[in-house]
Design a protein around this motif. Sequence first.
Motif, PDB file in Angstrom:
ATOM      1  N   GLU A 106      -3.155  -1.543  -6.356  1.00  0.00           N
ATOM      2  CA  GLU A 106      -1.703  -1.764  -6.217  1.00  0.00           C
ATOM      3  C   GLU A 106      -1.386  -2.909  -5.252  1.00  0.00           C
ATOM      4  O   GLU A 106      -0.283  -3.466  -5.274  1.00  0.00           O
ATOM      5  CB  GLU A 106      -1.008  -0.471  -5.754  1.00  0.00           C
ATOM      6  CG  GLU A 106      -1.293  -0.044  -4.328  1.00  0.00           C
ATOM      7  CD  GLU A 106      -2.653   0.638  -4.142  1.00  0.00           C
ATOM      8  OE1 GLU A 106      -2.989   0.987  -2.981  1.00  0.00           O
ATOM      9  OE2 GLU A 106      -3.382   0.822  -5.142  1.00  0.00           O
ATOM     10  N   ILE A 119      -4.445  -4.289 -13.604  1.00  0.00           N
ATOM     11  CA  ILE A 119      -4.145  -5.474 -12.787  1.00  0.00           C
ATOM     12  C   ILE A 119      -3.894  -6.661 -13.723  1.00  0.00           C
ATOM     13  O   ILE A 119      -4.686  -6.904 -14.640  1.00  0.00           O
ATOM     14  CB  ILE A 119      -5.316  -5.797 -11.829  1.00  0.00           C
ATOM     15  CG1 ILE A 119      -5.488  -4.670 -10.809  1.00  0.00           C
ATOM     16  CG2 ILE A 119      -5.097  -7.126 -11.114  1.00  0.00           C
ATOM     17  CD1 ILE A 119      -6.723  -4.809  -9.946  1.00  0.00           C
ATOM     18  N   LYS A 157       7.153  -7.671 -10.509  1.00  0.00           N
ATOM     19  CA  LYS A 157       6.537  -6.514 -11.163  1.00  0.00           C
ATOM     20  C   LYS A 157       5.657  -5.711 -10.205  1.00  0.00           C
ATOM     21  O   LYS A 157       5.453  -4.518 -10.404  1.00  0.00           O
ATOM     22  CB  LYS A 157       5.684  -6.991 -12.353  1.00  0.00           C
ATOM     23  CG  LYS A 157       6.495  -7.544 -13.529  1.00  0.00           C
ATOM     24  CD  LYS A 157       5.551  -8.063 -14.610  1.00  0.00           C
ATOM     25  CE  LYS A 157       6.292  -8.388 -15.886  1.00  0.00           C
ATOM     26  NZ  LYS A 157       6.732  -7.188 -16.620  1.00  0.00           N
ATOM     27  N   ARG A 158       5.116  -6.414  -9.184  1.00  0.00           N
ATOM     28  CA  ARG A 158       4.189  -5.766  -8.245  1.00  0.00           C
ATOM     29  C   ARG A 158       4.618  -6.095  -6.807  1.00  0.00           C
ATOM     30  O   ARG A 158       3.990  -6.908  -6.112  1.00  0.00           O
ATOM     31  CB  ARG A 158       2.755  -6.241  -8.512  1.00  0.00           C
ATOM     32  CG  ARG A 158       2.303  -5.950  -9.942  1.00  0.00           C
ATOM     33  CD  ARG A 158       0.930  -6.536 -10.236  1.00  0.00           C
ATOM     34  NE  ARG A 158      -0.154  -5.822  -9.588  1.00  0.00           N
ATOM     35  CZ  ARG A 158      -0.698  -4.701 -10.061  1.00  0.00           C
ATOM     36  NH1 ARG A 158      -0.242  -4.153 -11.173  1.00  0.00           N
ATOM     37  NH2 ARG A 158      -1.703  -4.127  -9.419  1.00  0.00           N
ATOM     38  N   ALA A 217       2.102  -5.992  -3.820  1.00  0.00           N
ATOM     39  CA  ALA A 217       0.888  -6.820  -3.882  1.00  0.00           C
ATOM     40  C   ALA A 217       0.977  -8.033  -2.973  1.00  0.00           C
ATOM     41  O   ALA A 217       2.024  -8.683  -2.877  1.00  0.00           O
ATOM     42  CB  ALA A 217       0.638  -7.261  -5.320  1.00  0.00           C
TER      43      ALA A 217
END
Length: 449
Positions: free
Chosen positions: A178, A210, A121-122, A125
């Motif tokens: 992010e 977050i 999803k990130r 990161a």
Amino acid sequence: KGKCPEDAWDESTIELFLHELAIMDSNNFLGNCGVGEREGRVASGLVARRHYRLIHGIGRSGDISAVQPKAAGSSLLNKLTNSVVLDIIKLAGVRTVANCFVVPMATGMSLTLCFLTLRHKRPKAKYIIWPRIDQKSCFKSMITAGFEPVVIENVLEGDELRTDLEAVEAKIKALGAENILCVHSTTSCFAPRVPDRLEELAVICANYDIPHIVNNAYGVQSSKCMHLIQQGARVGRIDAFVQSLDKNFMVPVGGAIIAGFNESFIQEISKMYPGRASASPSLDVLITLLSLGTSGYKKLLKERKEMFSYLSSELKKLADSYNERLLDTPHNPISLAMSLKNLDESSDAAVTQLGSMLFTRQVSGARVVPCGSIQTVNNYTFKGFMSHTNDYPCAYLNAASAIGIQKQDVDVFLKRLDKCLKTLRKEAKEEKSINEISDSNAATEQLED
């Protein structure tokens, strides 16, 4: 209804139920002919009986929650266990939890699974914000998932170590939201650290978009920890919370529950698990909850609270008798800490010696925390390791009132601790006398010279 029965089932009823589930698996069909690589064959009758002939495990290669066509009984066991555990989580205080599943890994690896699911999803990161708690598995869960923990030191408020919210927010701004995979917070912990400020952290996570993963290792047994999770989800963001099976339900080590407020996200985590999985943790917790019923589990939770109050009052009396203090940690509902300041001042080795003495006298679970301990975990050096901060004001002893503790456990612990402290005090006095005599002899020799 998929809920935990209010009244306990007797053992013969539970065994009948498990046998009925087992005969629904193809390996137990009378005329079964298996020609695949995994057909539930077991060489030892003892092993087969240990598992009630539920041999196929849970899930399929692509999803730990999926149904196996040739293992209808094991699949039903899995579905029922997840449903019953969800009911217990609601009963324990997290009323709005949407979904959960039992995973055959302990808390640390279950946290890793959550972090790996968030990776997709990130993708940018690489950091995880982590208010410090000196427990290796939760730290290593982030390393194993391939992320860099950003350690947020706790702040001392009275005797308690609490979440530094300003430092958390400052670090988010410095790194960029992010670039942060999630905030990894903690509820249940060793005093003088107390559960993180979950509501405030949840609001910060919601404001900066977050994810928020909560390590609730042994928090199901505490209404305060469960209330913090419920409130955090109500006012802000909590994506998943992970709890241990053995610490909360008195079953063998090896399982955890991953739960959350978004059903689809919890399903994503279950699909991230590669391959099938052992059914043993699911079987153990289902048997346990059926043998307790909700009334039996609620009784255990009530007794734990009562024992916490009893342990607190009796440990305070013992601490006072040795001119020590029961540290004031009202926000920690499970763990207590007693200062060892005088013991620490009497001898450098006396504090760690107390830990050894308790262990050899069959006192398990008590933690003796000296000042200034340094530990390196995966190339990260923690100062004051085990005390959750670089420089806690004193050495101390931990004791916890966890589910299943009895009055006899508390009484025997206090009696043995008292004996150990008396022995160490006597040794310190003798050592002081010897030193005084040596100093006196040295002074006399100097005068004679």
